[in-house]
Design an enzyme around this catalytic site. Structure first.
Site, PDB file in Angstrom:
ATOM      1  N   SER A 120      -1.164 -22.223  -4.577  1.00 40.95           N
ATOM      2  CA  SER A 120      -0.343 -21.101  -5.017  1.00 40.95           C
ATOM      3  C   SER A 120       0.129 -20.161  -3.912  1.00 40.95           C
ATOM      4  O   SER A 120       1.285 -19.719  -3.941  1.00 40.95           O
ATOM      5  CB  SER A 120      -1.102 -20.299  -6.083  1.00 40.95           C
ATOM      6  OG  SER A 120      -1.231 -21.043  -7.267  1.00 40.95           O
ATOM      7  N   ALA A 138      -5.430 -21.157   0.136  1.00 42.25           N
ATOM      8  CA  ALA A 138      -6.018 -20.678  -1.114  1.00 42.25           C
ATOM      9  C   ALA A 138      -7.497 -20.384  -0.937  1.00 42.25           C
ATOM     10  O   ALA A 138      -8.072 -19.605  -1.693  1.00 42.25           O
ATOM     11  CB  ALA A 138      -5.832 -21.727  -2.202  1.00 42.25           C
ATOM     12  N   CYS A 139      -8.107 -21.012   0.073  1.00 40.12           N
ATOM     13  CA  CYS A 139      -9.562 -20.985   0.184  1.00 40.12           C
ATOM     14  C   CYS A 139     -10.015 -20.356   1.488  1.00 40.12           C
ATOM     15  O   CYS A 139      -9.574 -20.774   2.567  1.00 40.12           O
ATOM     16  CB  CYS A 139     -10.111 -22.407   0.119  1.00 40.12           C
ATOM     17  SG  CYS A 139      -9.599 -23.313  -1.352  1.00 40.12           S
ATOM     18  N   GLY A 167      -8.701 -16.996  -2.615  1.00 35.26           N
ATOM     19  CA  GLY A 167     -10.072 -16.728  -3.016  1.00 35.26           C
ATOM     20  C   GLY A 167     -11.016 -16.746  -1.837  1.00 35.26           C
ATOM     21  O   GLY A 167     -10.729 -17.341  -0.793  1.00 35.26           O
ATOM     22  N   ASN A 352     -15.727 -22.085  -0.844  1.00 34.90           N
ATOM     23  CA  ASN A 352     -14.742 -21.235  -1.505  1.00 34.90           C
ATOM     24  C   ASN A 352     -15.177 -20.991  -2.958  1.00 34.90           C
ATOM     25  O   ASN A 352     -16.181 -21.553  -3.406  1.00 34.90           O
ATOM     26  CB  ASN A 352     -13.362 -21.891  -1.433  1.00 34.90           C
ATOM     27  CG  ASN A 352     -13.277 -23.089  -2.356  1.00 34.90           C
ATOM     28  OD1 ASN A 352     -14.187 -23.917  -2.401  1.00 34.90           O
ATOM     29  ND2 ASN A 352     -12.204 -23.206  -3.099  1.00 34.90           N
ATOM     30  N   PRO A 353     -14.463 -20.164  -3.746  1.00 36.14           N
ATOM     31  CA  PRO A 353     -14.928 -19.815  -5.101  1.00 36.14           C
ATOM     32  C   PRO A 353     -15.133 -20.980  -6.046  1.00 36.14           C
ATOM     33  O   PRO A 353     -15.984 -20.912  -6.931  1.00 36.14           O
ATOM     34  CB  PRO A 353     -13.823 -18.872  -5.603  1.00 36.14           C
ATOM     35  CG  PRO A 353     -13.314 -18.225  -4.377  1.00 36.14           C
ATOM     36  CD  PRO A 353     -13.332 -19.295  -3.323  1.00 36.14           C
ATOM     37  N   CYS A 354     -14.358 -22.043  -5.906  1.00 37.40           N
ATOM     38  CA  CYS A 354     -14.511 -23.173  -6.830  1.00 37.40           C
ATOM     39  C   CYS A 354     -15.355 -24.298  -6.257  1.00 37.40           C
ATOM     40  O   CYS A 354     -15.482 -25.364  -6.864  1.00 37.40           O
ATOM     41  CB  CYS A 354     -13.139 -23.689  -7.247  1.00 37.40           C
ATOM     42  SG  CYS A 354     -12.185 -22.481  -8.192  1.00 37.40           S
ATOM     43  N   GLU A 356     -15.075 -26.470  -3.808  1.00 38.59           N
ATOM     44  CA  GLU A 356     -14.601 -27.743  -3.269  1.00 38.59           C
ATOM     45  C   GLU A 356     -14.392 -27.716  -1.758  1.00 38.59           C
ATOM     46  O   GLU A 356     -14.485 -28.742  -1.091  1.00 38.59           O
ATOM     47  CB  GLU A 356     -13.300 -28.186  -3.963  1.00 38.59           C
ATOM     48  CG  GLU A 356     -12.036 -27.464  -3.538  1.00 38.59           C
ATOM     49  CD  GLU A 356     -11.777 -26.198  -4.331  1.00 38.59           C
ATOM     50  OE1 GLU A 356     -10.639 -25.693  -4.295  1.00 38.59           O
ATOM     51  OE2 GLU A 356     -12.714 -25.715  -4.985  1.00 38.59           O
ATOM     52  N   PRO A 538      -9.586 -27.558  -8.351  1.00 37.15           N
ATOM     53  CA  PRO A 538      -9.387 -27.460  -9.808  1.00 37.15           C
ATOM     54  C   PRO A 538      -7.941 -27.633 -10.247  1.00 37.15           C
ATOM     55  O   PRO A 538      -7.672 -28.098 -11.340  1.00 37.15           O
ATOM     56  CB  PRO A 538      -9.905 -26.059 -10.144  1.00 37.15           C
ATOM     57  CG  PRO A 538      -9.840 -25.304  -8.863  1.00 37.15           C
ATOM     58  CD  PRO A 538     -10.103 -26.299  -7.774  1.00 37.15           C
ATOM     59  N   GLY A 540      -5.571 -25.901 -11.539  1.00 33.40           N
ATOM     60  CA  GLY A 540      -5.134 -25.474 -12.873  1.00 33.40           C
ATOM     61  C   GLY A 540      -3.654 -25.191 -12.961  1.00 33.40           C
ATOM     62  O   GLY A 540      -2.897 -25.901 -13.624  1.00 33.40           O
ATOM     63  N   ILE A 542      -1.151 -25.314 -10.627  1.00 32.83           N
ATOM     64  CA  ILE A 542      -0.201 -26.260 -10.031  1.00 32.83           C
ATOM     65  C   ILE A 542      -0.184 -27.584 -10.781  1.00 32.83           C
ATOM     66  O   ILE A 542       0.807 -28.318 -10.718  1.00 32.83           O
ATOM     67  CB  ILE A 542      -0.456 -26.463  -8.521  1.00 32.83           C
ATOM     68  CG1 ILE A 542      -1.831 -27.055  -8.246  1.00 32.83           C
ATOM     69  CG2 ILE A 542      -0.247 -25.168  -7.767  1.00 32.83           C
ATOM     70  CD1 ILE A 542      -2.032 -27.425  -6.786  1.00 32.83           C
TER      71      ILE A 542
END
Length: 863
Positions: A120, A138-139, A167, A352-354, A356, A538, A540, A542
């Site tokens: 994003s 993003a990460c 994030g 990172n938050p998710c 990965e 994740p 979501g 995209i």
């Protein structure tokens, strides 16, 4: 570098290869109120209204309603592609102008054809006419040291990261525990205390300045003294969210809203709601679990033993917390560091938050995801060459971005440029498995997923080597473990190759073998450009931008999908891949139509006598549906993760889903199995586990059972209400009788015209009335009768309830609005899978440790 023209040709610009359409796009909330609208949005005709709406509402630059706001998907893609191409030219990535143009055309086609998408922040920030920072990743992973200055700097850095649409993750274990003294006197607060401040600050920052939530993760090592309890007797890291959830239940029971987005609701006053939590676990702890041994927590400042715990009891605490509120997740530190390419620089401490992106502290990663659905035709054949070409273009694009992107700190900038980690992944896996007629949880499916992942990482590393040969390798490549890690990948690939028996998968394996050979050669020459190349995010928002039916590696949530309509609103439809799966299984078109109609009517495929029993598993989804009994077993999730993990540089953002009736033992065993299978990180979520009553042992005690007592209304009701409404053009009358305290005690429901239909409604109302008088909670009826669908249905005469699926659905909505201010309906949606979307109010779906909205594409994650 030479750039092949595979998808485009020199005679036509990539934008002219698509039919141009124009649509008005609208997002409405669950009450029909317009949340976003934009007229005459230009887009490729092949894009769904969902994808166009996400592009326009999330990624177009400019203020909504401003005449300078972006109006075209074509221009959105063009500004991003042109920005990256311009940077590539500036950094001399291309042999000449023609090669640069070839790159621009191929990348533009890939994006417009929904074959892949960047994370994003790239869409937010690239090529816009303002002077914003071109944050691309993003990460982010940060660090913190045991000083107040470092803690405050972490807060500042996170704010800058959230502002750019990204994030942040951090391991808080370097902070001394609450059991340790301060050098100036007194006692330390401990990391759990500081998490409260970090959480509050994250709650007021919207990622990218949009409705997208700030994404963060807090990680703590399992041997930190505050892992179970703080020195003052407060909840430790593992249980702190459980304790907050108990507070939420008390507030909800007292009448506060269960809506996450309500500023006066139950959750607005709670702590730890704006970050994911994960426990860092080494092999030694898991060995102690296996042997039923003790382990110790140790002081940060002196390494003195603070506690001695039974390892199994601590692991059970993690399982209990995950059972009740879906957190914490787990990260297996030794599994992660076994695949670490630069241990000579620093260990991997966080993610990172998710979860990965796992790499060194103070680093970042720009992500891109490939839509697998674009590479599998209706006959289930995989386009290996097209897939590899797309990988090469994306790895080149992502590497170009690194040196020109904005970074919030100099340390993050330095590490990102030195080691150049990338995060290429894929989405829509379950879609292609259904298209092949394969169950998600099957050995063949695991092998297909593993083969595709192996091909992706092998091709990515081979391309990284090609770029390094033209430019340079990442710093310390010669001293790194890159060759050893690639050898680990190749060993896993050879084991996979020995197990494959079908020609379709074998072709993928053979192509991957060639790329692994190339990657091995470059690694032996110390010519690898990127210390990491792949992970599974994740994806979501995209994913919806690419019209993917499923996200990342996740299985489908349910067979029923919700589609955005032009002009606002949604409609229910069956996942289009159901028909493709049935075709792959040799069903006739008339049979397929019958199955699709059955699913629409019954919301499940179970019970449909057209489908052979041995084929039902092909249609199993992550959760048990409203009217179904089947779902993918949690071990099926683990097996899929284990199949692809050996072929990824990073980790996998993935939820291990459990049905509502799963036990704490199930989650406990899943954690053990995840470690045994070599998975790096995992999140665990039991359906309905958040915002539902926490059941205590006392509440389970059935030794004192009393017969129910009926509370009858007086003969003359001083409090009553009559409501007239139409649904589908038919008139209905709803009459309510209340007790003196205002609680509902009686319902009458009639329809114009009389007859059997009127009699059924009337008797349904009598049954509900008697149950209410015996004390059945109103919210239970609302939960049971919301979404019940039968004729008449459609538009109503009530602007507050514009549509209803049936008269009973309408009455449930009306009672919810009148007696509970609509709170129960939102609570139920939340109980089912996730919180309401802050953008449109529809139910969000859990993805890894994050949430995303199927309707508008909003995401709480960082991809």
């Amino acid at each position: 570098m030479k750039i092949e023209r595979k998808f485009t040709h020199s005679a036509v610009d990539y934008q002219q290869m698509f039919v141009h359409n124009s649509s008005d796009v609208t997002i409405t909330d669950i009450n029909g109120e317009v949340k976003f609208a934009q007229r005459n949005v230009e887009h490729p005709a092949e894009w769904s209204n969902n994808a166009v709406t996400i592009a326009a509402s999330k990624y177009f630059y400019g203020n909504i309603g401003d005449n300078t706001r972006e109006t075209s998907v074509f221009s959105m893609v063009e500004r991003v592609v042109n920005q990256i191409t311009e940077w590539g030219i500036m950094q001399e990535y291309f042999d000449d102008a023609q090669e640069a143009e070839n790159f621009r055309q191929e990348l533009g086609f890939i994006c417009l054809n929904q074959m892949a998408a960047f994370n994003s922040p790239v869409w937010f920030n690239f090529g816009t006419p303002d002077n914003r920072h071109r944050q691309a990743s993003a990460c982010f992973i940060q660090n913190v040291s045991d000083t107040m200055e470092s803690i405050m700097q972490l807060t500042t850095n996170e704010a800058l990261i959230f502002k750019g649409g990204s994030g942040s993750g951090v391991n808080l274990s370097p902070l001394r525990s609450s059991y340790e003294p301060l050098s100036g006197g007194g006692w330390a607060s401990g990391p759990v205390s500081f998490m409260k401040g970090l959480d509050a600050f994250a709650g007021v920052i919207q990622s990218g300045g949009r409705t997208r939530r700030a994404a963060s993760i807090r990680i703590l090592d399992i041997d930190h003294p505050d892992i179970l309890q703080t020195a003052d007797g407060g909840a430790g890291f593992i249980t702190c969210k459980v304790e907050e959830e108990k507070k939420a239940q008390a507030l909800i029971a007292a009448g506060y809203s269960a809506d996450y987005t309500d500023p006066n609701g139950a959750y607005s006053s709670l702590q730890f709601q704006n970050a994911n939590h994960s426990v860092r676990i080494p092999d030694s702890f898991m060995q102690a679990v296996t042997n039923d041994e003790e382990y110790t927590t140790n002081a940060i400042t002196t390494n003195k033993t603070i506690h001695t715990y039974k390892a199994r009891e601590v692991l059970r605490k993690i399982a209990e917390a995950a059972y009740f509120c879906g957190e914490p997740g787990v990260q297996f530190s030794d599994n992660i560091n076994k695949w670490h390419t630069i241990p000579n620089v620093a260990p991997i401490n966080a993610s990172n938050p998710c979860s990965e992106f796992v790499f060194i502290d103070n680093s970042s990663c720009n992500l891109a995801s490939i839509n697998l659905g674009k590479f599998v035709d209706d006959n289930g054949h995989f386009d290996v060459e097209g897939f590899q070409h797309t990988i090469r273009i994306l790895i080149l694009a992502q590497d170009i971005i690194i040196d020109k992107a904005y970074y919030p700190t100099e340390e993050i900038k330095d590490n990102s440029i030195k080691y150049r980690p990338l995060g290429l992944g894929f989405t829509n896996l379950h879609t292609i498995l259904m298209r092949m007629g394969k169950p998600y949880d099957a050995v063949d499916s695991n092998r297909i997923a593993a083969a595709i992942t192996s091909l992706m990482t092998a091709t990515a590393y081979a391309q990284s080597g090609t770029i390094a040969q033209e430019k340079s390798a990442f710093e310390t490549c010669a001293q790194s473990a890159i060759a050893q890690v690639i050898a680990h990948h190749i060993h896993a690939h050879e084991q996979l190759a020995e197990s494959v028996t079908d020609d379709r998968t074998q072709y993928i394996i053979d192509s991957a073998s060639k790329s692994w050979y190339t990657a091995k050669y470059y690694a032996s020459k110390h010519l690898i450009r990127n210390a990491q190349v792949t992970l599974l995010a994740p994806t979501g928002t995209i994913s919806f931008l690419m019209d993917a039916q499923t996200t990342g590696i996740e299985p489908e949530i349910a067979l029923i999908k919700w589609k955005q309509l032009v002009g606002g609103g949604t409609m229910k439809l069956v996942n289009p891949e159901v028909g493709n799966a049935l075709r792959a299984l040799s069903y006739k078109e008339a049979q397929i139509e019958g199955v699709l109609n059955y699913i629409l009517e019954h919301k499940t495929i179970e019970g449909c006598n057209i489908v052979k029993p041995e084929h039902l598993s092909v249609f199993d989804c992550a959760y048990v549906g409203e009217t179904s009994t089947r779902s993918i077993d949690y071990n099926g999730h683990l097996r899929m993760m284990a199949a692809v993990q050996p072929f990824l540089s990073g980790a996998i953002s993935k939820t291990i889903s459990f049905p509502n009736d799963a036990t704490i033992d199930d989650i406990y065993n899943a954690i053990i199995n995840a470690h045994k299978l070599g998975i790096k990180a995992a999140a665990f979520y039991r359906d309905g586990s958040r915002s539902q009553p926490i059941i205590t042992q006392e509440a389970k005690d059935t030794s004192h059972i009393h017969a129910p007592i009926r509370r009858e209304l007086p003969d003359t009701r001083s409090r009553a209400l009559i409501h007239k409404f139409t649904i589908g053009g038919q008139k209905h009358y709803l009459m309510l009788g209340m007790f003196e305290d205002g609680q509902l005690g009686e319902i009458f429901l009639t329809a114009s015209g009389g007859g059997t239909y009127d009699a059924l409604l009337s008797n349904w109302a009598i049954a509900v009335s008697i149950a209410l008088q015996y004390g059945v909670p109103l919210q239970d009826f609302i939960r049971q009768f919301r979404y019940k669908e039968f004729q008449p249905n459609g538009f109503t005469s009530n602007k507050d309830i514009p549509t209803a699926l049936s008269p009973i659905d309408y009455v449930a909505k009306f009672l919810d609005n009148y007696f509970m201010n609509g709170n129960h309906d939102k609570k139920q949606d939340h109980n089912k899978q996730g919180p309401p979307c802050p953008n449109c109010g529809h139910m969000m779906i859990r993805k890894g440790t994050c949430y995303y909205c199927e309707v508008c594409g909003d995401s709480s994650g960082c991809s």
